[in-house]
Design a protein around this motif. Structure first.
Motif, short mmCIF file in Angstrom:
data_model
loop_
_atom_site.label_atom_id
_atom_site.label_comp_id
_atom_site.label_asym_id
_atom_site.label_seq_id
_atom_site.Cartn_x
_atom_site.Cartn_y
_atom_site.Cartn_z
N UNK C 241 91.15 -4.17 -26.08
CA UNK C 241 92.46 -4.13 -26.89
C UNK C 241 93.45 -3.69 -25.81
N UNK C 242 93.15 -2.69 -24.78
CA UNK C 242 93.82 -1.98 -24.02
C UNK C 242 94.68 -2.66 -23.00
N UNK C 243 93.24 -3.90 -22.28
CA UNK C 243 93.39 -5.01 -21.95
C UNK C 243 92.95 -6.11 -21.65
N UNK C 244 93.75 -6.94 -22.50
CA UNK C 244 93.28 -8.26 -23.06
C UNK C 244 93.51 -9.20 -21.67
N UNK C 245 91.88 -9.59 -21.42
CA UNK C 245 92.28 -10.57 -20.66
C UNK C 245 92.60 -9.95 -18.60
N UNK C 246 92.40 -8.79 -19.13
CA UNK C 246 91.78 -8.05 -17.66
C UNK C 246 90.56 -7.31 -17.81
N UNK C 247 90.19 -7.57 -16.36
CA UNK C 247 88.58 -6.49 -16.95
C UNK C 247 88.63 -5.39 -15.64
N UNK C 248 87.08 -4.70 -16.39
CA UNK C 248 87.39 -3.16 -15.56
C UNK C 248 86.44 -3.40 -14.07
N UNK C 249 86.25 -2.24 -13.60
CA UNK C 249 85.96 -2.15 -12.29
C UNK C 249 85.89 0.06 -11.83
N UNK C 250 85.27 0.34 -12.39
CA UNK C 250 84.58 1.91 -11.87
C UNK C 250 84.64 1.79 -9.83
N UNK C 251 85.50 2.63 -10.02
CA UNK C 251 85.28 2.64 -8.07
C UNK C 251 83.84 3.11 -8.00
N UNK C 252 83.61 2.41 -6.57
CA UNK C 252 82.09 2.78 -6.16
C UNK C 252 82.07 4.38 -6.13
N UNK C 253 83.40 5.22 -5.19
CA UNK C 253 83.48 6.29 -5.15
C UNK C 253 82.91 7.37 -6.65
N UNK C 254 82.62 6.45 -8.19
CA UNK C 254 82.04 7.27 -8.93
C UNK C 254 80.73 6.82 -9.78
N UNK C 255 80.28 5.70 -8.75
CA UNK C 255 78.79 5.60 -9.33
C UNK C 255 78.17 6.23 -8.60
N UNK C 256 78.10 6.99 -8.47
CA UNK C 256 76.96 8.74 -8.40
C UNK C 256 75.91 9.07 -9.26
N UNK C 331 89.78 -5.84 -31.51
CA UNK C 331 90.56 -4.36 -31.09
C UNK C 331 91.99 -4.68 -30.61
N UNK C 332 93.00 -3.74 -31.72
CA UNK C 332 94.39 -4.31 -31.10
C UNK C 332 94.22 -4.00 -30.24
N UNK C 333 96.14 -3.72 -29.99
CA UNK C 333 96.45 -3.75 -28.64
C UNK C 333 96.96 -2.24 -28.65
N UNK C 334 96.65 -0.83 -29.56
CA UNK C 334 96.94 0.32 -29.57
C UNK C 334 95.77 0.84 -28.65
N UNK C 335 94.48 0.02 -28.96
CA UNK C 335 93.12 0.76 -28.36
C UNK C 335 93.54 1.52 -27.07
N UNK C 336 92.62 2.11 -26.83
CA UNK C 336 92.73 3.02 -25.83
C UNK C 336 91.64 2.57 -25.09
N UNK C 337 91.77 3.02 -23.58
CA UNK C 337 90.86 2.72 -22.84
C UNK C 337 90.87 4.23 -20.85
N UNK C 338 90.13 4.18 -20.41
CA UNK C 338 89.56 4.73 -19.38
C UNK C 338 90.41 4.26 -18.08
N UNK C 339 90.76 3.31 -18.17
CA UNK C 339 92.13 2.59 -17.73
C UNK C 339 92.55 1.74 -17.46
#
Lengths: 363, 238, 497
Positions: C241-256, C331-339
């Motif tokens: 809901x927070x980002x319809x049509x948009x994907x996710x991207x966890x940057x490499x520096x957080x992949x530890x 998931x509605x448009x007020x839904x949360x997101x980590x980014x």
């Protein structure tokens, strides 16, 4: 009153009285006893609706569907008769005989037809006879304004009107009919009904339901059942309960007992305590028909060919007593309504919440 | 065990395969049945016909041989084992696969090897004998894709290949004449690079009776991600 | 040049109260406080108002208030709008935000009133009479089948929830190990489920599998056979809901460390989840993914499909209901997101109330509502929202933000920074250790227990003693100050009617 407040346009909660009896030996009784019984509970009605249904009343036409109709005027009557003619073989039609009384006024045209689906039409529809008849009834009730099918079973019939039930019974000359089972209803709606269709019993095919109490699950039930071809034209609880029984028993093939486990499902706590096999069955029924659980207060008598079924809501928020005398089983909102027609009883008790009472001819 | 699958429903066929105790299973008359060998481990299945979508999805081990073609999403999210396709493959071959190897004798459709990744000892491999459609190796994060171009097409890969590639290697026999994203570098594959895929090329040749010398007769182009994170400066904290 | 004006907050330090203990400096991961040569330097512009320093200060010497030195702003150009332009002009970057859409667009839940019984039927005392909140999720329109002795064949058990609230997908990586531990343990104790999100399932949490919904997103991180079999159900994430049509991207520096292991990718490798699954370009492809997941798990796990509430959601849901999915998550448009990109979060999608009502009505009109269960999320803020969502047609709700707040989130809206001072949206071991798992579990159970009581109170007031009798029971709702189009879509009458 403004037409926007008519029954069917708004939802009208109502309180009520119910009564019924069945001669399990198949012996026929005329309508005077049931009138006497429901009249005893006069104070549970307010003169805005009363009605009856009798089973076994049309032995000479027992293989034909008896369609009872209300019409607003002759114009709509003509239209409906054309429709009936197109779909059915009508072997007899007449006005339903009434006895004029000043207590029952503003009556619509009240007609009765004994019919059989036309074989060509039936084959074309690919439906069985019952489904064909029920769909025709829905067609009329939904699309033909001013016409109303209020009964369409075989060898049974409903009789209802705006008024106190004892006056309604008098009006329809029920003393001239003989039935092995009768059910009756006195209505206490909290709003003026638009017309006679809103009175009980509520019927579909050979099911007739009288009911007391206002259910809190109404809209959840209505929206669920309307997915399966039913249309709740009147927005009354009784209508939706009738359809739920029809759907579960006729269309899904549940037994009456099982249908009651859906409508007045045991509490989860009770289900959890059941032995494994029984628990699985109860859980299954409750889970897959969760939209048809009925909550809020109700006591219901369901009439069907050869039997009566009575059930309370699972918290038992309405009164209901069951009694037996010889081969007759009685059910009523109050004991007095039974005692007035059967002063000495073999047995009398109050069923528990959600407990199913079934009395059938020959059992 | 031998199964004649003509007209059989996918679910029914897969139940038979799953419950079969034999290691070696032959399935004849396959035409479009989906999810064959889905999630399986340790079986050796040979299927004759055109195998349906999602063949070998989530596969853990064992071998699936297709004597015919495979449709879309073969080896979807595959984790281990080997798939040999004697004909061609549809789109999205090896989508998001993390382990195992897919060998395709002829061509693969669009989006082969999208989102392949490697992890620990898991190094997924796709070897394509013919050509590959567009978006080959999009989001590639690990593993190896090799396009052998045995029909010697002018350019054996489609447009937009290696978009978002940030790991892994893509080998293409011959030159890559489609534009590449800036985040990817292309170079001539050196001897040591070729050594890395020699075992897979051997397997391919053995499976499909291809001529190893002919494969090595032409130089390969090697695609690898450029160093550095291209997404670093994309966002501002709000 | 606009650093001072950009600062959203200013920090007031009471010199009388401050004892120079330096705890604020040690507590702040954003580096707001610095003490040099006996003097305190405070960098207001680094403060995100997470309240950590304020809560921890032993003498109550700190206050964080909105920066009084804001750009002027007016009825059209809000202060926020001006500040955003400063940021973008200086960096050329896409604005990135966390948590749900904060704008003052309508929240329909706040304009819906709940019914209660008076006279014509009784309210029920929820404390002393039976009151049922158990729900089963999954398809309901089975053909009745009987065995040779006439007993009903009771296949397909569905997913059982003791309370119609689940914890929504938040990946390990976007939130911490401890936060996942809290969700898993609380779900198990409450008889409900938490969702792994798309980052895989940590080995330590396989033991909570019966209370876990494992998610499969386009990146397929951590997806393998054991993972699919570990959970009670599988959720395909098509959108958020927070980002319809948009994907996710966890940057490499957080992949530890464990994050990489759980996602099954090498350390430092970017974890990209594009918006589409590249094996799903059409509704029939969704059916294929549903079927392949069912095949891989031998038809034992229900499959959820989660979609963002977008304009055409009713038709989309109808397609999903016919794809073999057991549960649709809206998931509605007020839904949360980590980014999420700020502009996407605040402008794309539609409110959950309208989406839910539209979907429920559409599925009923098509006669297929019983084929699936509906879960609504984004954002459910309290028990009244739960009751309203269920009466509009949901079987259950997902909560994410509310669960995080219960475990200590202070809504500073900076999850994407990875510096969460409360140990929730961070992977820094020192910060993660600040989230006491036992306390978190206790608080989350406290929240859901309280909501359950409130739901029961409201149900009792309506004379309803089983939650299924509330589902889709729209007569129990009335609109306040809504126009007739809105009422029509919500399928409710206006108050007074």
């Amino acid at each position: 009153m403004e037409s926007r407040y008519y029954e069917g346009k708004v939802r009208i909660p109502s309180g009520c009285a119910i009564s019924g009896f069945i001669n399990r030996d198949g012996r026929l009784s005329d309508g005077s006893a049931i009138i006497k019984s429901i009249a005893t509970m006069h104070d549970r009605s307010n003169g805005l609706g009363g009605g009856f249904a009798g089973y076994g009343i049309y032995p000479e036409y027992k293989d034909y569907y008896a369609i009872h109709m209300f019409y607003r005027d002759t114009l709509i009557k003509k239209q409906v008769e054309e429709f009936l003619d197109e779909h059915f073989d009508i072997i007899n039609l007449s006005k339903i005989p009434v006895r004029k009384t000043p207590k029952i006024v503003d009556e619509p045209l009240i007609w009765r037809y004994f019919v059989k689906p036309l074989p060509t039409k039936l084959a074309e529809s690919q439906l069985d006879e019952d489904e064909f008849v029920s769909r025709c009834a829905f067609r009329i009730n939904t699309f033909m304004d001013g016409a109303y099918v209020f009964s369409c079973g075989k060898n049974m019939g409903a009789f209802k009107a705006v008024g106190y039930p004892e006056d309604v019974g008098e009006f329809y000359r029920l003393d001239e009919y003989a039935a092995y089972s009768w059910i009756a209803h006195g209505r206490y709606p909290t709003n003026t009904p638009g017309w006679w269709g809103g009175a009980h019993p509520f019927c579909l095919l050979d099911f007739a339901v009288v009911h007391n109490g206002e259910i809190s699950s109404y809209d959840a039930n209505r929206r669920n059942i309307e997915m399966y071809g039913y249309k709740c034209n009147l927005q009354t609880d009784t209508e939706v309960i009738t359809y739920i029984f029809d759907y579960l028993v006729r269309k899904r093939g549940l037994t009456l007992q099982e249908a009651c486990k859906v409508i007045a499902a045991p509490f989860w706590e009770q289900i959890d305590r059941m032995p494994a096999q029984e628990r699985e069955q109860a859980e299954y029924l409750r889970r897959i028909y969760s939209g048809l659980l009925v909550t809020g207060p109700f006591s219901v008598i369901l009439g069907y060919t050869g039997g009566l079924l009575a059930i309370n809501d699972r918290l038992k928020l309405r009164g209901m007593v069951v009694a037996e005398k010889g081969n007759t089983t009685y059910i009523a909102s109050e004991e007095c309504a039974i005692r007035v027609i059967a002063p000495v009883l073999d047995k009398i008790y109050s069923p528990k919440g959600g407990e199913v009472v079934i009395a059938e001819v020959g059992r | 065990m031998e199964i004649y699958a003509k007209g059989m429903e996918s679910r029914h066929l897969n139940e038979i395969i799953r419950s079969c105790k034999d290691k070696n299973i032959i399935v004849r008359g396959v035409n479009g049945q989906r999810f064959i060998a889905c999630g399986l481990d340790g079986k050796d299945i040979t299927a004759y016909g055109t195998i349906g979508n999602g063949a070998g999805a989530y596969m853990l081990g064992g071998v699936l041989r297709v004597e015919g073609s495979a449709q879309d999403a073969a080896g979807d999210t595959m984790n281990g084992g080997e798939i040999y396709v004697g004909g061609r493959c549809g789109d999205a071959t090896g989508y998001a696969m993390r382990g195992g190897e897919i060998y395709v004798k002829e061509d693969v459709g669009y989006r082969a090897g999208v989102h392949m990744k490697q992890y620990g000892e898991h190094r997924p491999v796709i070897v394509v004998g013919g050509t590959a459609g567009c978006f080959l190796g999009e989001y590639l994060a690990g593993g190896v894709i090799a396009v052998l171009n045995l029909k010697n097409e002018k350019c054996p890969v489609g447009e937009d290949m290696a978009r978002g590639m940030h790991g892994g290697r893509i080998y293409v026999r011959g030159k890559v004449s489609v534009p590449l994203p800036v985040s990817v570098t292309a170079s001539k594959a050196r001897r040591e690079d070729m050594e890395l895929i020699r075992p897979q090329i051997e397997k391919f040749c053995k499976a499909f009776r291809a001529d190893e010398r002919e494969i090595y007769s032409e130089e390969f182009t090697l695609l690898q991600p450029a160093a550095g994170n291209p997404y670093n400066r994309l966002y501002v904290n709000n | 040049m606009n650093a001072r004006a950009r600062a959203e907050f200013e920090i007031l330090k009471d010199k009388e109260r401050c004892i120079d203990c330096g705890l604020c400096e040690r507590q702040c991961s954003n580096g707001v406080y610095k003490r040099e040569d006996g003097r305190w330097f405070i960098a207001d512009e680094k403060c995100v108002n997470c309240q950590r320093c304020v809560e921890m200060c032993p003498t109550g010497a700190l206050k964080v208030i909105p920066n009084r030195n804001a750009p002027r702003g007016d009825g059209n150009w809000s202060v926020r709008a001006v500040r955003e332009i400063y940021k973008q002009a200086e960096t050329g970057g896409v604005l990135l935000s966390s948590m749900g859409n904060p704008s003052d667009m309508p929240t329909y839940f706040d304009r819906i009133a709940i019914n209660a019984s008076q006279v014509t039927n009784p309210s029920i005392d929820p404390l002393r009479e039976p009151m049922e909140t158990r729900v089963y999720l999954g398809a309901k329109d089975h053909e009745i089948k009987r065995d040779s002795s006439g007993r009903l064949i009771t296949e397909n058990r569905g997913l059982r929830l003791e309370v119609p609230i689940l914890f929504s997908a938040m990946s390990y990586g976007s939130i911490s190990y401890n936060a996942h531990a809290v969700l898993a343990r609380a779900a198990q104790e409450l008889g409900t489920y938490y969702n792994t999100g798309e980052g895989g399932l940590h080995r330590d949490f396989y033991k909570y599998g019966a209370s876990t919904i494992v998610q499969v997103a386009s990146g397929r991180f951590g997806v393998h056979k054991d993972y699919l079999e570990a959970g009670a159900a599988i959720e395909i994430k098509m959108g958020q809901g927070a980002k319809p049509g948009i994907g996710g991207h966890l940057p490499g520096k957080k992949i530890v460390g464990d994050i990489a292991a759980t996602r099954m990718i090498p350390q430092g490798s970017d974890a990209i989840s594009p918006a589409p699954h590249h094996d799903i370009y059409s509704i029939e492809d969704l059916r294929q993914l549903v079927d392949s997941l069912k095949e891989a798990t031998e038809y034992k796990k229900p499959v959820f499909v989660k979609v963002a509430a977008v304009h055409n959601i009713a038709a989309i849901a109808s397609g999903i209901a016919r794809s073999g999915a057991d549960v649709i998550v809206l998931d509605g448009w007020r839904g949360g997101t980590g980014a999420a990109p700020t502009r996407i979060r605040d402008n794309v999608g539609i409110p959950i109330e309208l989406a839910l009502a539209g979907v429920d009505s559409r599925l009923r009109a098509e006669g297929i509502r019983d084929r699936v269960s509906l879960i609504a999320g984004g954002s459910i803020r309290n028990s009244a929202d739960v009751v309203k969502a269920i009466a509009l047609g949901a079987d259950a709700v997902y909560i994410g933000t509310a669960a995080l707040i219960a475990m200590g989130c202070h809504m500073c809206r900076n999850c994407h920074s990875g510096k969460c001072n409360w140990g929730i949206a961070t992977q820094d071991p020192a910060l993660v250790s600040r989230l006491d798992v036992n306390a978190g579990v206790r608080r989350l159970i406290g929240l859901i227990t309280a909501w359950k009581h409130e739901i029961e109170e409201m149900m009792g007031g309506m004379g309803i003693n089983a939650i299924e009798a509330l589902r889709g029971n729209r007569l129990m709702l009335r609109g306040l100050g809504l126009n007739s189009r809105e009422l029509d879509i919500l399928g409710i009458m206006h108050a007074g009617e």
